[in-house]
Write a protein that holds these residues in place. Structure first.
Motif, PDB file in Angstrom:
ATOM      1  N   LEU A  59       0.834  -1.209   0.000  1.00 49.03           N
ATOM      2  CA  LEU A  59       0.000   0.000   0.000  1.00 49.03           C
ATOM      3  C   LEU A  59       0.867   1.256   0.000  1.00 49.03           C
ATOM      4  CD1 LEU A  59      -3.014   0.879   0.211  1.00 49.03           C
ATOM      5  CD2 LEU A  59      -2.641   1.155   2.642  1.00 49.03           C
ATOM      6  N   ASP A  60       1.908   1.255   0.828  1.00 48.81           N
ATOM      7  CA  ASP A  60       2.778   2.429   0.911  1.00 48.81           C
ATOM      8  C   ASP A  60       3.525   2.652  -0.402  1.00 48.81           C
ATOM      9  OD1 ASP A  60       1.870   2.665   3.428  1.00 48.81           O
ATOM     10  OD2 ASP A  60       3.808   2.580   4.437  1.00 48.81           O
ATOM     11  N   ALA A  61       4.007   1.564  -1.005  1.00 46.21           N
ATOM     12  CA  ALA A  61       4.718   1.691  -2.286  1.00 46.21           C
ATOM     13  C   ALA A  61       3.782   2.274  -3.342  1.00 46.21           C
ATOM     14  CB  ALA A  61       5.246   0.325  -2.724  1.00 46.21           C
ATOM     15  N   LYS A  62       2.553   1.757  -3.352  1.00 42.50           N
ATOM     16  CA  LYS A  62       1.549   2.229  -4.321  1.00 42.50           C
ATOM     17  C   LYS A  62       1.236   3.712  -4.083  1.00 42.50           C
ATOM     18  CE  LYS A  62      -3.033   0.731  -5.861  1.00 42.50           C
ATOM     19  NZ  LYS A  62      -4.109  -0.267  -5.607  1.00 42.50           N
ATOM     20  N   THR A  63       1.065   4.067  -2.814  1.00 45.34           N
ATOM     21  CA  THR A  63       0.733   5.453  -2.470  1.00 45.34           C
ATOM     22  C   THR A  63       1.859   6.395  -2.879  1.00 45.34           C
ATOM     23  OG1 THR A  63      -0.514   4.614  -0.580  1.00 45.34           O
ATOM     24  CG2 THR A  63      -0.014   6.955  -0.573  1.00 45.34           C
ATOM     25  N   LEU A  64       3.099   6.021  -2.577  1.00 41.33           N
ATOM     26  CA  LEU A  64       4.243   6.856  -2.951  1.00 41.33           C
ATOM     27  C   LEU A  64       4.330   6.980  -4.467  1.00 41.33           C
ATOM     28  CD1 LEU A  64       6.920   5.619  -0.386  1.00 41.33           C
ATOM     29  CD2 LEU A  64       5.867   7.881  -0.502  1.00 41.33           C
ATOM     30  N   ASN A  65       4.080   5.866  -5.150  1.00 45.30           N
ATOM     31  CA  ASN A  65       4.091   5.861  -6.619  1.00 45.30           C
ATOM     32  C   ASN A  65       3.071   6.853  -7.185  1.00 45.30           C
ATOM     33  OD1 ASN A  65       2.979   4.775  -9.277  1.00 45.30           O
ATOM     34  ND2 ASN A  65       4.938   3.689  -9.078  1.00 45.30           N
ATOM     35  N   ILE A  66       1.873   6.835  -6.606  1.00 46.40           N
ATOM     36  CA  ILE A  66       0.826   7.772  -7.067  1.00 46.40           C
ATOM     37  C   ILE A  66       1.232   9.212  -6.782  1.00 46.40           C
ATOM     38  CG2 ILE A  66      -1.580   8.505  -6.760  1.00 46.40           C
ATOM     39  CD1 ILE A  66      -2.291   5.642  -6.068  1.00 46.40           C
ATOM     40  N   LEU A  67       1.797   9.424  -5.592  1.00 45.31           N
ATOM     41  CA  LEU A  67       2.230  10.781  -5.217  1.00 45.31           C
ATOM     42  C   LEU A  67       3.253  11.317  -6.218  1.00 45.31           C
ATOM     43  CD1 LEU A  67       2.603  10.447  -1.334  1.00 45.31           C
ATOM     44  CD2 LEU A  67       1.246  12.186  -2.502  1.00 45.31           C
ATOM     45  N   VAL A  68       4.217  10.475  -6.588  1.00 45.75           N
ATOM     46  CA  VAL A  68       5.261  10.890  -7.520  1.00 45.75           C
ATOM     47  C   VAL A  68       4.672  11.129  -8.920  1.00 45.75           C
ATOM     48  CG1 VAL A  68       7.344  10.120  -8.745  1.00 45.75           C
ATOM     49  CG2 VAL A  68       7.140   9.743  -6.293  1.00 45.75           C
ATOM     50  N   ARG A  69       3.811  10.224  -9.339  1.00 46.15           N
ATOM     51  CA  ARG A  69       3.319  10.225 -10.718  1.00 46.15           C
ATOM     52  C   ARG A  69       2.267  11.290 -10.962  1.00 46.15           C
ATOM     53  NH1 ARG A  69       0.758   5.057 -11.046  1.00 46.15           N
ATOM     54  NH2 ARG A  69      -1.085   6.342 -10.828  1.00 46.15           N
TER      55      ARG A  69
ATOM     56  N   LEU B  67       4.002  20.346   0.607  1.00 49.71           N
ATOM     57  CA  LEU B  67       3.548  19.325  -0.348  1.00 49.71           C
ATOM     58  C   LEU B  67       2.448  19.884  -1.245  1.00 49.71           C
ATOM     59  CD1 LEU B  67       3.489  16.117   1.890  1.00 49.71           C
ATOM     60  CD2 LEU B  67       4.699  16.325  -0.282  1.00 49.71           C
ATOM     61  N   VAL B  68       1.493  20.588  -0.619  1.00 44.77           N
ATOM     62  CA  VAL B  68       0.372  21.140  -1.375  1.00 44.77           C
ATOM     63  C   VAL B  68       0.843  22.256  -2.319  1.00 44.77           C
ATOM     64  CG1 VAL B  68      -1.760  22.504  -1.160  1.00 44.77           C
ATOM     65  CG2 VAL B  68      -1.357  20.580   0.375  1.00 44.77           C
ATOM     66  N   ARG B  69       1.714  23.106  -1.807  1.00 47.81           N
ATOM     67  CA  ARG B  69       2.100  24.311  -2.531  1.00 47.81           C
ATOM     68  C   ARG B  69       3.100  24.048  -3.645  1.00 47.81           C
ATOM     69  NH1 ARG B  69       4.828  27.276   1.605  1.00 47.81           N
ATOM     70  NH2 ARG B  69       6.651  26.550   0.485  1.00 47.81           N
ATOM     71  N   GLU B  70       4.071  23.164  -3.357  1.00 41.60           N
ATOM     72  CA  GLU B  70       5.190  23.011  -4.285  1.00 41.60           C
ATOM     73  C   GLU B  70       5.042  21.813  -5.215  1.00 41.60           C
ATOM     74  OE1 GLU B  70       7.842  25.000  -4.541  1.00 41.60           O
ATOM     75  OE2 GLU B  70       7.478  26.317  -2.818  1.00 41.60           O
ATOM     76  N   GLN B  71       4.171  20.865  -4.837  1.00 40.27           N
ATOM     77  CA  GLN B  71       4.074  19.621  -5.601  1.00 40.27           C
ATOM     78  C   GLN B  71       5.442  19.117  -6.032  1.00 40.27           C
ATOM     79  OE1 GLN B  71       0.837  19.429  -8.392  1.00 40.27           O
ATOM     80  NE2 GLN B  71      -0.210  21.102  -7.388  1.00 40.27           N
ATOM     81  N   PRO B  72       6.284  18.822  -5.037  1.00 38.24           N
ATOM     82  CA  PRO B  72       7.659  18.426  -5.346  1.00 38.24           C
ATOM     83  C   PRO B  72       7.720  17.042  -6.017  1.00 38.24           C
ATOM     84  CG  PRO B  72       7.200  18.097  -3.032  1.00 38.24           C
ATOM     85  CD  PRO B  72       5.995  18.757  -3.599  1.00 38.24           C
ATOM     86  N   VAL B  73       8.796  16.802  -6.727  1.00 36.69           N
ATOM     87  CA  VAL B  73       8.946  15.519  -7.429  1.00 36.69           C
ATOM     88  C   VAL B  73       9.962  14.627  -6.716  1.00 36.69           C
ATOM     89  CG1 VAL B  73       8.233  16.342  -9.693  1.00 36.69           C
ATOM     90  CG2 VAL B  73      10.610  16.628  -8.961  1.00 36.69           C
ATOM     91  N   ALA B  74       9.972  13.379  -7.146  1.00 40.22           N
ATOM     92  CA  ALA B  74      10.910  12.313  -6.729  1.00 40.22           C
ATOM     93  C   ALA B  74      11.636  12.534  -5.393  1.00 40.22           C
ATOM     94  CB  ALA B  74      11.895  12.033  -7.837  1.00 40.22           C
ATOM     95  N   GLY B  75      12.898  12.952  -5.438  1.00 41.97           N
ATOM     96  CA  GLY B  75      13.741  13.014  -4.241  1.00 41.97           C
ATOM     97  C   GLY B  75      13.189  13.928  -3.169  1.00 41.97           C
ATOM     98  N   ASP B  76      12.740  15.105  -3.558  1.00 41.14           N
ATOM     99  CA  ASP B  76      12.214  16.059  -2.572  1.00 41.14           C
ATOM    100  C   ASP B  76      10.925  15.532  -1.938  1.00 41.14           C
ATOM    101  OD1 ASP B  76      14.294  17.752  -3.151  1.00 41.14           O
ATOM    102  OD2 ASP B  76      13.166  18.885  -4.652  1.00 41.14           O
ATOM    103  N   LEU B  77      10.113  14.894  -2.764  1.00 42.84           N
ATOM    104  CA  LEU B  77       8.877  14.302  -2.247  1.00 42.84           C
ATOM    105  C   LEU B  77       9.203  13.235  -1.205  1.00 42.84           C
ATOM    106  CD1 LEU B  77       5.762  13.985  -2.503  1.00 42.84           C
ATOM    107  CD2 LEU B  77       6.210  12.255  -4.245  1.00 42.84           C
ATOM    108  N   ARG B  78      10.205  12.397  -1.526  1.00 43.28           N
ATOM    109  CA  ARG B  78      10.614  11.344  -0.601  1.00 43.28           C
ATOM    110  C   ARG B  78      11.114  11.949   0.710  1.00 43.28           C
ATOM    111  NH1 ARG B  78      13.994   6.921  -3.682  1.00 43.28           N
ATOM    112  NH2 ARG B  78      15.783   8.178  -3.063  1.00 43.28           N
TER     113      ARG B  78
END
Lengths: 217, 217
Positions: A59-69, B67-78
């Motif tokens: 679930l967490d992997a899927k959620t992170l994937n959606i967040l990134v994508r 998170l809401v304001r910047e919609q960061p990608v990949a590394g920053d999101l992580r």
């Protein structure tokens, strides 16, 4: 019409509900194993905890994937972040059911719970099962009234927890230190498991209203 | 040159380090309060836990806002998602220091820890303080070698936890059930606090490598 993205969000919500059902079953079986010294049921709870752990990882992997994508905004973002937190609570609840089952297994073929405490542990198990059933309902319906009411069930758990200590501390307590240690740990497992359920309900409350229910942890 | 967004990420990282320092101090003071029956220090730990709670709330609100304001990608999101998780671990560690201090307060003016267990609790306190100092270092440096080594310190904590039970279960144990309950709960608080520190280090490992260190919880 729903798009693929919102279907994915729905599927995440459904997985949380499924985790809630699995945790509810685990707690119920663990209590049965504990009170009836049933090794087979204890082993089942212990070996099946990995299912809940894996559900959380997926679930967490899927959620992170959606967040990134998808880089979702406001409400959807809040749903995804809340899911990460609720899955952590549910996973921990599974761990605590697993801990309860391990006490049952450790004392087999004896019963871990002495006669003086059977009723209290049974009640703690019942209250916890009720709490988890309600929590799973709250995950499904997002009903705020039930989310708030859960705090009352948790008060009942705290009362039982105090009762357990009073029985342990009675001068007439005829059992030794080992049993007292087991009961102290069991009491804590039930109480913490209920706390995590309350936490899930508070997160649903926050998700729906954008505000904290009360003294949000 | 750094932009405002990355300055914000740095400030979130700094807040996690600050939380680590506060938690380290809380654990150290709680152990002192426990072993010396010092009510003033116990009260200090209990009342100051709200600082750590507030830091978590502010950090999480800030992180969600970014998170809401910047919609960061990949590394920053992580980085941001990991921060949410690590702040939850650190906040819980503060709660456990608070629980330790409450045992000290509850038994005042007596000392909660009987002579037979002073050394073991002192060692658990020392190992935990070392673990938290290292964890704060890992948060600052993102050094993976230290993050992995922390598992060994945690093994030491588990050994001390087992030793505590052996002493409690010795036939010669001269103290009653109440002391056994206190010691069982204290043992669990120290052990769980160390587990959360390990969890923080595993999250740093994941953040840097994108992979789980070992059996990530």
């Amino acid at each position: 019409m729903r798009d693929a993205f919102h279907d994915e969000l729905d599927s995440i919500g459904q997985t949380l509900i499924d985790m809630g059902h699995l945790v509810g079953t685990a707690v119920q079986l663990a209590t049965t194993a504990l009170l009836t010294a049933d090794l087979k049921i204890a082993e089942q709870v212990i070996s099946e905890d990995i299912k809940i752990d894996n559900m959380q990882h997926e679930l967490d992997a899927k959620t992170l994937n959606i967040l990134v994508r998808e880089q979702p905004v406001a409400g959807d973002l809040r749903t995804l972040i809340s899911s990460l937190r609720m899955s952590a609570d549910l996973e921990r609840m599974g761990d605590l059911a697993h801990h309860i089952a391990k006490v049952a297994r450790m004392r087999f073929p004896s019963t871990a719970v002495p006669p003086e405490l059977v009723l209290t542990i049974q009640e703690m198990g019942d209250v916890l099962s009720r709490i988890i059933t309600k929590t799973t309902g709250v995950l499904r319906t997002h009903d705020l009234e039930s989310a708030i009411q859960l705090e009352k069930d948790d008060d009942e758990m705290d009362k039982l927890h105090r009762k357990l200590f009073l029985i342990l501390l009675d001068d007439a307590w005829p059992h030794g230190i080992e049993t007292a240690i087991d009961m102290t740990l069991l009491g804590r497992y039930y109480e913490r498991c209920a706390d995590h359920a309350v936490s899930v309900c508070r997160r649903v409350y926050f998700l729906v209203t954008g505000e904290y229910a009360s003294e949000q942890a």
